[in-house]
Each structure stands twice: as structure tokens, then as C-alpha cells.
Design an enzyme around this catalytic site. Structure first.
Site, PDB file in Angstrom:
ATOM      1  CB  ILE A  63      -1.043   0.013   1.148  1.00  0.00           C
ATOM      2  CG1 ILE A  63      -0.376   0.228   2.522  1.00  0.00           C
ATOM      3  CG2 ILE A  63      -1.906  -1.242   1.136  1.00  0.00           C
ATOM      4  CD1 ILE A  63      -1.387   0.588   3.616  1.00  0.00           C
ATOM      5  CG  PHE A  94       8.026   3.189  14.811  1.00  0.00           C
ATOM      6  CD1 PHE A  94       9.384   3.009  14.580  1.00  0.00           C
ATOM      7  CD2 PHE A  94       7.249   3.761  13.814  1.00  0.00           C
ATOM      8  CE1 PHE A  94       9.957   3.400  13.373  1.00  0.00           C
ATOM      9  CE2 PHE A  94       7.810   4.151  12.607  1.00  0.00           C
ATOM     10  CZ  PHE A  94       9.166   3.973  12.383  1.00  0.00           C
ATOM     11  CE1 TYR A 193      -1.150   1.550  14.791  1.00  0.00           C
ATOM     12  CE2 TYR A 193      -2.318   2.080  16.808  1.00  0.00           C
ATOM     13  CZ  TYR A 193      -2.166   1.289  15.688  1.00  0.00           C
ATOM     14  OH  TYR A 193      -3.019   0.242  15.462  1.00  0.00           O
ATOM     15  NE  ARG A 231      -3.417 -14.545  22.460  1.00  0.00           N
ATOM     16  CZ  ARG A 231      -4.668 -14.616  22.925  1.00  0.00           C
ATOM     17  NH1 ARG A 231      -5.086 -13.745  23.817  1.00  0.00           N
ATOM     18  NH2 ARG A 231      -5.499 -15.549  22.486  1.00  0.00           N
TER      19      ARG A 231
HETATM   20  P1  NAP Z   1       0.706  -7.215  12.193  1.00  0.00           P
HETATM   21  O1  NAP Z   1       0.613  -8.609  12.720  1.00  0.00           O
HETATM   22  O2  NAP Z   1       1.967  -6.445  12.349  1.00  0.00           O
HETATM   23  O3  NAP Z   1       0.281  -7.278  10.651  1.00  0.00           O
HETATM   24  C1  NAP Z   1       0.301  -6.119   9.868  1.00  0.00           C
HETATM   25  C2  NAP Z   1       0.108  -6.519   8.428  1.00  0.00           C
HETATM   26  O4  NAP Z   1       0.136  -5.330   7.622  1.00  0.00           O
HETATM   27  C3  NAP Z   1       1.231  -7.437   7.918  1.00  0.00           C
HETATM   28  O5  NAP Z   1       0.691  -8.352   7.002  1.00  0.00           O
HETATM   29  C4  NAP Z   1       2.143  -6.450   7.210  1.00  0.00           C
HETATM   30  O6  NAP Z   1       2.943  -7.059   6.192  1.00  0.00           O
HETATM   31  C5  NAP Z   1       1.099  -5.546   6.600  1.00  0.00           C
HETATM   32  N1  NAP Z   1       1.661  -4.308   6.081  1.00  0.00           N
HETATM   33  C6  NAP Z   1       2.396  -3.370   6.726  1.00  0.00           C
HETATM   34  N2  NAP Z   1       2.762  -2.404   5.868  1.00  0.00           N
HETATM   35  C7  NAP Z   1       2.255  -2.739   4.649  1.00  0.00           C
HETATM   36  C8  NAP Z   1       2.303  -2.163   3.363  1.00  0.00           C
HETATM   37  N3  NAP Z   1       2.968  -1.025   3.119  1.00  0.00           N
HETATM   38  N4  NAP Z   1       1.641  -2.770   2.350  1.00  0.00           N
HETATM   39  C9  NAP Z   1       0.965  -3.909   2.565  1.00  0.00           C
HETATM   40  N5  NAP Z   1       0.922  -4.537   3.751  1.00  0.00           N
HETATM   41  C10 NAP Z   1       1.554  -3.938   4.784  1.00  0.00           C
HETATM   42  O7  NAP Z   1      -0.420  -6.284  12.851  1.00  0.00           O
HETATM   43  P2  NAP Z   1      -1.939  -6.595  13.256  1.00  0.00           P
HETATM   44  O8  NAP Z   1      -2.026  -6.467  14.722  1.00  0.00           O
HETATM   45  O9  NAP Z   1      -2.474  -7.770  12.557  1.00  0.00           O
HETATM   46  O10 NAP Z   1      -2.630  -5.270  12.660  1.00  0.00           O
HETATM   47  C11 NAP Z   1      -3.562  -5.271  11.595  1.00  0.00           C
HETATM   48  C12 NAP Z   1      -4.328  -3.939  11.653  1.00  0.00           C
HETATM   49  O11 NAP Z   1      -5.046  -3.848  12.886  1.00  0.00           O
HETATM   50  C13 NAP Z   1      -3.407  -2.724  11.604  1.00  0.00           C
HETATM   51  O12 NAP Z   1      -4.022  -1.725  10.811  1.00  0.00           O
HETATM   52  C14 NAP Z   1      -3.343  -2.285  13.064  1.00  0.00           C
HETATM   53  O13 NAP Z   1      -3.035  -0.933  13.184  1.00  0.00           O
HETATM   54  C15 NAP Z   1      -4.752  -2.617  13.519  1.00  0.00           C
HETATM   55  N6  NAP Z   1      -4.906  -2.773  14.964  1.00  0.00           N
HETATM   56  C16 NAP Z   1      -4.277  -3.781  15.632  1.00  0.00           C
HETATM   57  C17 NAP Z   1      -4.494  -3.923  16.994  1.00  0.00           C
HETATM   58  C18 NAP Z   1      -3.857  -5.032  17.794  1.00  0.00           C
HETATM   59  O14 NAP Z   1      -4.066  -5.088  19.013  1.00  0.00           O
HETATM   60  N7  NAP Z   1      -3.107  -5.933  17.185  1.00  0.00           N
HETATM   61  C19 NAP Z   1      -5.334  -3.026  17.686  1.00  0.00           C
HETATM   62  C20 NAP Z   1      -5.959  -2.014  16.957  1.00  0.00           C
HETATM   63  C21 NAP Z   1      -5.751  -1.906  15.608  1.00  0.00           C
HETATM   64  P3  NAP Z   1       4.472  -7.532   6.478  1.00  0.00           P
HETATM   65  O15 NAP Z   1       4.390  -8.913   7.064  1.00  0.00           O
HETATM   66  O16 NAP Z   1       5.058  -7.492   5.099  1.00  0.00           O
HETATM   67  O17 NAP Z   1       5.085  -6.544   7.425  1.00  0.00           O
END
Ligand code: NAP
Length: 276
Positions: A63, A94, A193, A231
Site C-alpha cells: 500500500i 513502532f 500511531y 495478539r
Molecule cells: P501485524 O501482525 O503487524 O500485521 C500487519 C500486516 O500489515 C502485515 O501483514 C504487514 O505485512 C502488513 N503491512 C504493513 N505495511 C504494509 C504495506 N505497506 N503494504 C501492505 N501490507 C503492509 O499487525 P496486526 O495487529 O495484525 O494489525 C492489523 C491492523 O489492525 C493494523 O491496521 C493495526 O493498526 C490494527 N490494529 C491492531 C491492533 C492489535 O491489538 N493488534 C489493535 C488495533 C488496531 P508484512 O508482514 O510485510 O510486514
């Protein structure tokens, strides 16, 4: 051209995105695209779901890369004549103990979470078919960060008339203010963030309003949501929800039935509309 309904999930090689693809493969009556910026990580995730008996398809998508977004857009246009479900899940954060200077964290975080997500929307929203569903994965951190903005900024971010251009100017100003070391004086909270996710939530409210104005008869529903504390590599092992549990609210919004006319333009967590 295929008449099969099609769903796309950004950033779905791991974490919540992968769990969203898993749930859609079970519940969405059509093709489900797992996307990843790195094809080998994406194919490994596809293989993992295949082992579970599911049949996701794969397309590369970074993206941060307009060419990559446009390649997906052209593929969807040609193969399906549009798109039925779009889940903007890709995001970065981060770690709290990261030593990168705050202005670097601000620029990098906003680049993906806000500007990247916006670019996907700019290219793919025109492809949304009638009764399409768009889910922008924001965070509860967006509302806590909003509460820590100056009154003037809060008023702007809650406005029902703010335009996309004005939002882009504000997000750009945040990054510039961090570079000048004046972001707190200018009324911003000390979280890159959080500000990036304010951008995602406000962008969703603006886009829903534009859909009302320009495509009312198409019954497209677009919302922002928080998956909860999940998680994943982003949030760590102490978080309270599994990735599959984190996928529940985004999947609920992605599969709102064709009879539904709400929620739309809302910020939703635990399947409940929250005040903004
Ligand atoms: P995660 O495990 O770090 O996964 C993030 C995903 O986004 C990975 O597949 C990563 O790919 C991908 N990504 C990052 N930059 C990208 C780019 N430029 N183009 C395409 N893909 C990209 O995090 P997650 O916890 O699943 O988070 C998913 C969403 O939920 C995020 O938007 C996060 O902000 C939101 N969120 C999470 C939580 C939580 O508690 N976990 C809470 C609130 C909101 P790579 O493997 O290549 O890095």
C-alpha cells in the site's frame, strides 16, 4: 469477465488480516484475495490456509507503492469488473521502546497507515459494486488520541463538513510539525500511531459522506473499526484477543447483509457503534 463476488484484504499475510481472510473464506460467497507486499510471505500464508482446507487467492499489494495498488486495481477491473468487499487492514506501529526519532516515526507511520490506506481507497473505491462493503481497520487509539488533541483540532476532526483535502493537509501538517519540534505546541498528541489512526477514522467518515452524496442508490456501506487488543506481532503476546477474535468486528462489517442500511460512516468496536 467473472461474475463471482470478490473480496480483498490488505496486509493479510499475518495477524488480524490473515484471520480476516480465514473467516471470509468460510463465510463470503466468492473469491477472497489474501494480499501481501512480499509475495513469498503471501504465498506462505496462502499455503497455511490451504492446509486448513480453505482456498484463498493471492495478489501482491504494497500500500506504500502506487504502482502496486494500480496493478491490483487493473486486475480487479479486468477479471471481475469491480470489487464487492475491501478490508483496509494493512498497518504498522513502532514499538514503544524504538529509538527512532519521533519525526521519523511520524513520517513512516503516517505514510503507510494514513497515506497508503488513502491511496488504496482512491484507486479502489470507484470499483466498488452496488451493495459493496468497505472496512477501514483503525484503532481505539484513534479516539484516545483525539481526546488528547487541542480543542481546535478535535473540532476539525469531528466536523461533518471536513473535506479529504483538509484532512490530508492536517496529516501533512502533523508530520511537518514533528520535524520542527512544535507538534505539541500545535495541539497534537505525542503519538504518531494515534494520529495516523485519527486520520483513518476521519477519512472513513468523509468517504461515507461522499458515498451518500454521489452513490446513494448503490447501498455501499463503509465503516472504520477497532479489532480490539489482539495478539499479533504488532501488539505482542499479552493482548487479550486471538487474531480470529480480532477479525470478528471487521468481518461483521464486511458481511453486513444487503438489507442493511447501517452502520455507515461509523467507528465500530465489538460490533457496536461508538461515539466519535
Ligand atoms: P501485524 O501482525 O503487524 O500485521 C500487519 C500486516 O500489515 C502485515 O501483514 C504487514 O505485512 C502488513 N503491512 C504493513 N505495511 C504494509 C504495506 N505497506 N503494504 C501492505 N501490507 C503492509 O499487525 P496486526 O495487529 O495484525 O494489525 C492489523 C491492523 O489492525 C493494523 O491496521 C493495526 O493498526 C490494527 N490494529 C491492531 C491492533 C492489535 O491489538 N493488534 C489493535 C488495533 C488496531 P508484512 O508482514 O510485510 O510486514
Amino acid at each position: 469477465m467473472s461474475n463471482v463476488p470478490v473480496a480483498v484484504v490488505t496486509g493479510s499475510n499475518k495477524g488480524i488480516g490473515l484471520a480476516i481472510v480465514r473467516a471470509l473464506c468460510k463465510q463470503f460467497p466468492g473469491d477472497v484475495y489474501l494480499t501481501s507486499r512480499d509475495p513469498s510471505r503471501g504465498q506462505a500464508a496462502v499455503a497455511q490456509l490451504q492446509q486448513e482446507g480453505l482456498q484463498p487467492l493471492f495478489h501482491q499489494l504494497d500500500i506504500d507503492d502506487l504502482q502496486s495498488i494500480r496493478a491490483l486495481r487493473d486486475f480487479l477491473k479486468e477479471k471481475y469488473g469491480g470489487l464487492n468487499v475491501l478490508v483496509n487492514n494493512a498497518g504498522i506501529a513502532f514499538k514503544v521502546n524504538d529509538t527512532a526519532p519521533f519525526e521519523v516515526q511520524a513520517e513512516v507511520t503516517l505514510k503507510t497507515n494514513f497515506f497508503g490506506t488513502r491511496n488504496v481507497c482512491t484507486e479502489l473505491l470507484p470499483l466498488m459494486k452496488p451493495y459493496g462493503r468497505v472496512v477501514n481497520v483503525s484503532s481505539m487509539v484513534s479516539s484516545s488520541a483525539l481526546g488528547r488533541c487541542s480543542q481546535e483540532l478535535q473540532q476539525k476532526f469531528r466536523s461533518d463538513t471536513i473535506t479529504e483535502d483538509e484532512l490530508v493537509q492536517l496529516m501533512t501538517k502533523f508530520v511537518e510539525d514533528t520535524k520542527k519540534g512544535v507538534h505539541e505546541k500545535e495541539g497534537w498528541p505525542n503519538t504518531a500511531y494515534g494520529v495516523s489512526k485519527i486520520g483513518v477514522t476521519v477519512l472513513s467518515r468523509i468517504q461515507a459522506r461522499l458515498l451518500n452524496e454521489q452513490r446513494k442508490g448503490d447501498h455501499i456501506l463503509l465503516n472504520a473499526c477497532c479489532p480490539g487488543w489482539v495478539r499479533t506481532d504488532m501488539a505482542g503476546p499479552k493482548a487479550t484477543k486471538s487474531p480470529d477474535e480480532g477479525a470478528e468486528t471487521p468481518v461483521y462489517l464486511a458481511l453486513l447483509p444487503s438489507s442493511a442500511d447501517a452502520p455507515h460512516g461509523q467507528y465500530v468496536s465489538d460490533k457496536t457503534v461508538r461515539p466519535w
